[in-house]
Enzyme design. Structure first.
Site, PDB file in Angstrom:
ATOM      1  N   PHE A   1      14.991  -1.486 -13.382  1.00  0.00           N
ATOM      2  CA  PHE A   1      14.895  -2.678 -14.237  1.00  0.00           C
ATOM      3  C   PHE A   1      16.177  -3.494 -14.219  1.00  0.00           C
ATOM      4  CE2 PHE A   1      12.200   0.639 -16.207  1.00  0.00           C
ATOM      5  CZ  PHE A   1      10.979   0.109 -15.879  1.00  0.00           C
TER       6      PHE A   1
ATOM      7  N   THR B   1       8.323   0.743  -6.627  1.00  0.00           N
ATOM      8  CA  THR B   1       7.424  -0.402  -6.501  1.00  0.00           C
ATOM      9  C   THR B   1       6.580  -0.364  -5.240  1.00  0.00           C
ATOM     10  OG1 THR B   1       9.317  -1.553  -5.573  1.00  0.00           O
ATOM     11  CG2 THR B   1       8.830  -1.965  -7.878  1.00  0.00           C
TER      12      THR B   1
ATOM     13  N   GLY C   1      13.598  -8.471  -2.953  1.00  0.00           N
ATOM     14  CA  GLY C   1      13.564  -7.374  -2.008  1.00  0.00           C
ATOM     15  C   GLY C   1      12.626  -7.589  -0.845  1.00  0.00           C
TER      16      GLY C   1
ATOM     17  N   ARG D   1       1.986 -15.749  -0.936  1.00  0.00           N
ATOM     18  CA  ARG D   1       0.942 -14.852  -0.460  1.00  0.00           C
ATOM     19  C   ARG D   1       1.195 -13.427  -0.914  1.00  0.00           C
ATOM     20  NH1 ARG D   1      -0.615 -14.935   5.487  1.00  0.00           N
ATOM     21  NH2 ARG D   1      -2.439 -13.950   4.528  1.00  0.00           N
TER      22      ARG D   1
ATOM     23  N   LEU E   1       1.060  -9.352  -0.328  1.00  0.00           N
ATOM     24  CA  LEU E   1       1.092  -8.384   0.756  1.00  0.00           C
ATOM     25  C   LEU E   1       0.251  -7.167   0.464  1.00  0.00           C
ATOM     26  CD1 LEU E   1       4.825  -8.356   1.861  1.00  0.00           C
ATOM     27  CD2 LEU E   1       2.904  -9.537   2.870  1.00  0.00           C
ATOM     28  N   ASN E   2       0.142  -6.800  -0.786  1.00  0.00           N
ATOM     29  CA  ASN E   2      -0.618  -5.617  -1.158  1.00  0.00           C
ATOM     30  C   ASN E   2      -1.222  -5.881  -2.524  1.00  0.00           C
ATOM     31  OD1 ASN E   2      -1.288  -3.039  -2.378  1.00  0.00           O
ATOM     32  ND2 ASN E   2      -0.173  -2.076  -0.699  1.00  0.00           N
TER      33      ASN E   2
ATOM     34  N   GLN F   1       2.781  -4.630 -10.284  1.00  0.00           N
ATOM     35  CA  GLN F   1       4.014  -5.307 -10.661  1.00  0.00           C
ATOM     36  C   GLN F   1       3.780  -6.309 -11.791  1.00  0.00           C
ATOM     37  OE1 GLN F   1       7.551  -5.157  -8.991  1.00  0.00           O
ATOM     38  NE2 GLN F   1       6.462  -3.231  -9.279  1.00  0.00           N
TER      39      GLN F   1
ATOM     40  N   GLU G   1       9.434  -9.772 -11.373  1.00  0.00           N
ATOM     41  CA  GLU G   1       9.957 -10.131 -12.694  1.00  0.00           C
ATOM     42  C   GLU G   1       9.158 -11.200 -13.421  1.00  0.00           C
ATOM     43  OE1 GLU G   1      14.637  -9.750 -12.373  1.00  0.00           O
ATOM     44  OE2 GLU G   1      13.725 -10.148 -10.431  1.00  0.00           O
TER      45      GLU G   1
END
Length: 805
Positions: A338, A566, A607, A688, A690-691, A698, A765
């Site tokens: 965090f 994550t 990230g 976009r 990704l998963n 998240q 976030e």
């Protein structure tokens, strides 16, 4: 930055291990997986139509296996709004870092990018096989326990170690007088045991090393420290005489002014002048901060819980006077952060000092009660909002003035005024910060620093303005949509906040809402609904990565990324599979070691955006090498590398942000003062996806944290002792399952070519940003009372209700 976009579509290169291709084959038959599991994850099936109508969603964003009706596209956007068009969201950091940003480059097999692939390390975690920082049982390992300062300000005059050293199993006690000397550092929080000064309560004044953690704790209690105390100042107030304006806040100037906001406010037809308070908030990851350190002559290895091993290595090199290639930092599994693990904390320095002194491997794991004073916290913010508007709801001026505290050890500014520079169109704007240095623990990053408290205040004030004008809160936000970034003047690379508001309102049933406050009731319960917008900046850094094709037909992607829970391993494998045109089950990801290609830390929701670019580029180069290679691969395979320096971190002519909208429904108990959240809905525009699975995780995680910020979390400063009494999870209340009955997160499609090859933004976030305001606005709608200080605990609610009788 040069234009970014998907590469030219090329035929899928032959992969090592492929058999001759038969056009009649099912393309998934070669993966060895069932045809209904193209992800290679072995989890719930996910299939995607080959021929998809233009504009149709690639993924739902719902949990795998949940039946949901097809979603309508967002309503047509009003003038000035950009229509949505291409993807979902990206996980950027967690609390800083995130795990799935959807990529759009490459022409790999359907189902790699965007698919809800299960986390690859999930089985290791649930079976206990994943090894965390304090779980490396090295031969001869000892344990360290810090001795915290018992005064808020002063200096150490003596450290009596006699009682501690006679305990069986105690190896050493380090004190400010005899601890190893460290090199200079810009981060004063790491200059531990270097002098006798005590800058705040909880500061490390001695360090015990013993054979077991129990002995170390007992010995730490036996150390007797004497102090020369000095008067301490720990109370934040807006009129503090030492307050100053910082030069910088969150990478921008501490103060920004456009036009003449004071005069415009005085001349405004409708004015709102309100104060909002956010208390100190604390990082409480499941894995407390911990390090195991071991020296081998002049080589140092640390197993540490960190969001950025590359940063830890460079800091340790400076402190201990070592070349970086003699330091190895390992953080393969991290139990959350965090933000508090974004840069090194004292545990890694103290463990290395103790290991050097004793010649033994040493583990230091902070007990949870110590975290509030040693790993940072979200500084409290006093927010004054002044909004001026015309009778038809057009903002003429916006002033957001923030007062916060920092420590005397290191300046940190909770930059809550920055969202005001992004959100709404106005010709007159002031966003400013004032910082008060106090004798308190040093604040630091906590999920969505600046944006979380700043948007709580701004979006609450916007709700008050909507009430004053008699305009629907959604419509007020739409009317003040800017066509460029108000502060910077840059065009937005993409901005679909209005589309999020419209789609969220449609799905939430906002049009059935009675705008009058305090009119809906169920017995003793008052019901209300609220809305707030959300924003978080797109951030990206330069990264390196390597990709290797092995003779057995598999691939390995390597970089020193941090997976802080994550799913970074999984999403980076998806990016690689997409760029290689390979099945996902053939791609392996190695992260979390400093001897891997350097990568930036997991923070600022950057990230995946940063790492993914390097992974995509390395894999694209490898695919080209494979396409030109004939015959079997050499025993070591083929390798390609990428370094995005100078491109990923180049300045952009665009203002790049993720946006969203939150909707909340609450029930307020007039007997107990308890607030129960019945529904939370978040709709986001963040590039976009990704998963789909990890993205939803998240978003929901951020929204849950926002719920805690609004209703349960908060601490106080004990002015007598200079410390936070709420120092464990019995007194600092984080939300539990019973507090989160119905949270739904989704995203609209957004195609932004100005980001990275994947077209992804960070989403780690943005879920917390705006959630607290939506809940606070719902409580006002339920009760007719405006509460302006968080958290909204039963005592505050009852006091407000009783004052209205």
């Amino acid at each position: 930055m040069p234009p970014i976009g998907p590469p030219q579509e090329n035929p899928r290169p032959s992969l090592p291990g492929d058999r001759p291709r038969d056009p009649r084959d099912d393309p998934m038959a070669r993966t060895g997986l069932p045809a209904d599991d193209p992800t290679g994850a072995g989890g719930p099936s996910y299939t995607e139509p080959v021929d998809r109508p233009a504009g149709q969603r690639e993924h739902s964003g719902e949990p795998a296996g949940r039946d949901t009706p097809p979603r309508a596209q967002p309503d047509a956007s009003p003038a000035g709004d950009r229509t949505a068009g291409g993807g979902g969201a990206d996980e950027g950091a967690g609390d800083g870092a995130g795990d799935g940003a959807d990529g759009g480059a490459g022409d790999g097999p359907r189902g790699a990018l965007g698919a809800p692939a299960a986390r690859r390390e999930g089985l290791l975690k649930v079976t206990g096989a994943a090894r965390y920082a304090a779980e490396h049982p090295l031969p001869g390992r000892a344990h360290a326990c810090p001795v915290p300062a018992a005064v808020a300000r002063g200096r150490v005059t003596g450290v009596d170690t006699t009682a501690a050293l006679v305990l069986p199993g105690v190896l050493a006690v380090l004190t400010p007088g005899d601890a190893p000397r460290l090199g200079p550092t810009d981060d004063g929080t790491l200059a531990v045991l270097q002098n006798s000064r005590v800058p705040h309560r909880g500061w490390c004044v001695a360090l015990v090393v013993a054979e077991t953690p129990e002995t170390a704790r007992a010995a730490a209690r036996a150390v007797r420290v004497t102090y020369a105390t000095e008067p301490a100042d720990v109370r934040l107030r807006p009129d503090h005489p030492d307050a100053y304006e910082p030069e910088e806040a969150g990478g921008g100037p501490g103060r920004f002014e456009l036009g003449d906001p004071e005069a415009a406010f005085a001349a405004a037809g409708v004015r709102v002048d309100v104060d909002y308070r956010v208390p100190p908030l604390h990082n409480h990851p499941m894995e407390p901060h911990a390090t195991t350190a071991v020296w081998d002559d002049d080589r140092l290895t640390v197993y540490t819980s960190t969001q950025g091993g590359t940063t830890v290595r460079s800091v340790l090199a400076e402190l201990f006077g070592l070349p970086e290639d003699r330091i190895t930092v390992v953080g393969e599994h991290v139990g959350g952060g965090f933000g508090s693990k974004g840069t090194p904390r004292p545990d890694v320095v103290l463990a290395a000092m103790a290991a050097r002194r004793t010649g033994r491997p040493v583990t230091l794991a902070y007990p949870r009660r110590r975290l509030p004073t040693v790993v940072g916290h979200r500084a409290p913010t006093l927010n004054r909002l002044r909004l001026g508007a015309t009778a038809d709801g057009r903002l003429t001026t916006l002033l957001h003035e923030v007062t916060t505290h920092t420590s005397r050890v290191k300046e940190f500014v909770e930059y809550a005024g920055l969202p005001a520079r992004v959100m709404y169109a106005t010709e007159h704007l002031r966003s400013s910060h004032r910082v008060v240095p106090l004798d308190v623990p040093t604040p630091s990053w906590m999920r969505a620093p600046g944006e979380a408290p700043g948007m709580y205040a701004l979006e609450s004030a916007m709700d008050e303005l909507a009430d004053a004008l008699g305009i629907d809160p959604v419509e007020l936000r739409v009317r003040n949509e800017p066509d460029h970034e108000p502060a910077g003047g840059q065009p937005f690379s993409s901005r679909n906040v209005v589309a999020c508001l419209r789609e969220g309102a449609r799905r939430f049933g906002w049009d059935t809402r009675d705008p009058r406050p305090a009119v809906r009731a169920e017995g003793p319960l008052l019901l209300g609904t609220g809305v707030a917008a959300a924003t978080y900046p797109f951030q990206i850094g330069a990264s390196t990565a390597s990709a290797q094709a092995l003779p057995d037909g598999t691939f390995v992607v390597r970089l020193n990324a941090a997976d802080i829970g994550t799913g970074a391993r999984t999403v980076l494998a998806q990016i690689a599979a997409d760029a290689l045109g390979a099945p996902l089950d053939r791609v392996r990801t190695e992260v979390g070691r400093s001897d891997l290609p350097p990568a930036p830390l997991a923070g600022g929701s950057s990230g995946t955006s940063s790492w993914g670019w390097a992974v995509h580029e390395a894999c694209t180069r490898l695919a080209s090498r494979l396409a030109g290679h004939s015959g079997p691969l050499p025993a070591k395979g083929l390798t390609a590398r990428a370094d995005t320096a100078g491109r990923a971190d180049a300045d952009s002519p665009y203002a790049r942000h993720a946006f969203g909208a939150h909707f909340a429904e609450v029930a307020v108990d007039t007997v107990t003062g308890e607030i129960r959240v019945r529904r939370l809905l978040g709709v986001y525009a963040a590039g976009r996806i990704l998963n789909a699975r990890t993205a939803r995780s998240q978003f929901v995680g951020g929204m849950t944290m926002g719920l805690g910020m609004a209703l349960t979390e908060g601490s106080t400063m004990d002015t007598a002792f200079g410390d936070f009494p709420e120092c464990d999870l019995a007194s600092y209340h984080v939300p539990a399952h019973a507090d989160v009955p119905d949270i739904e997160a989704d995203w609209i499609e957004e195609d932004d070519p100005h980001l990275n090859p994947m077209g992804s933004k960070g989403i780690g976030e943005i879920g917390i940003v705006g959630t607290a305001a939506a809940l606070g606005n719902a409580v006002h709608h339920a009760t007719g009372i405006r509460f302006r200080e968080l958290p909204l605990t039963p005592d505050r609610i009852l006091t407000g209700l009783l004052s209205e009788r």
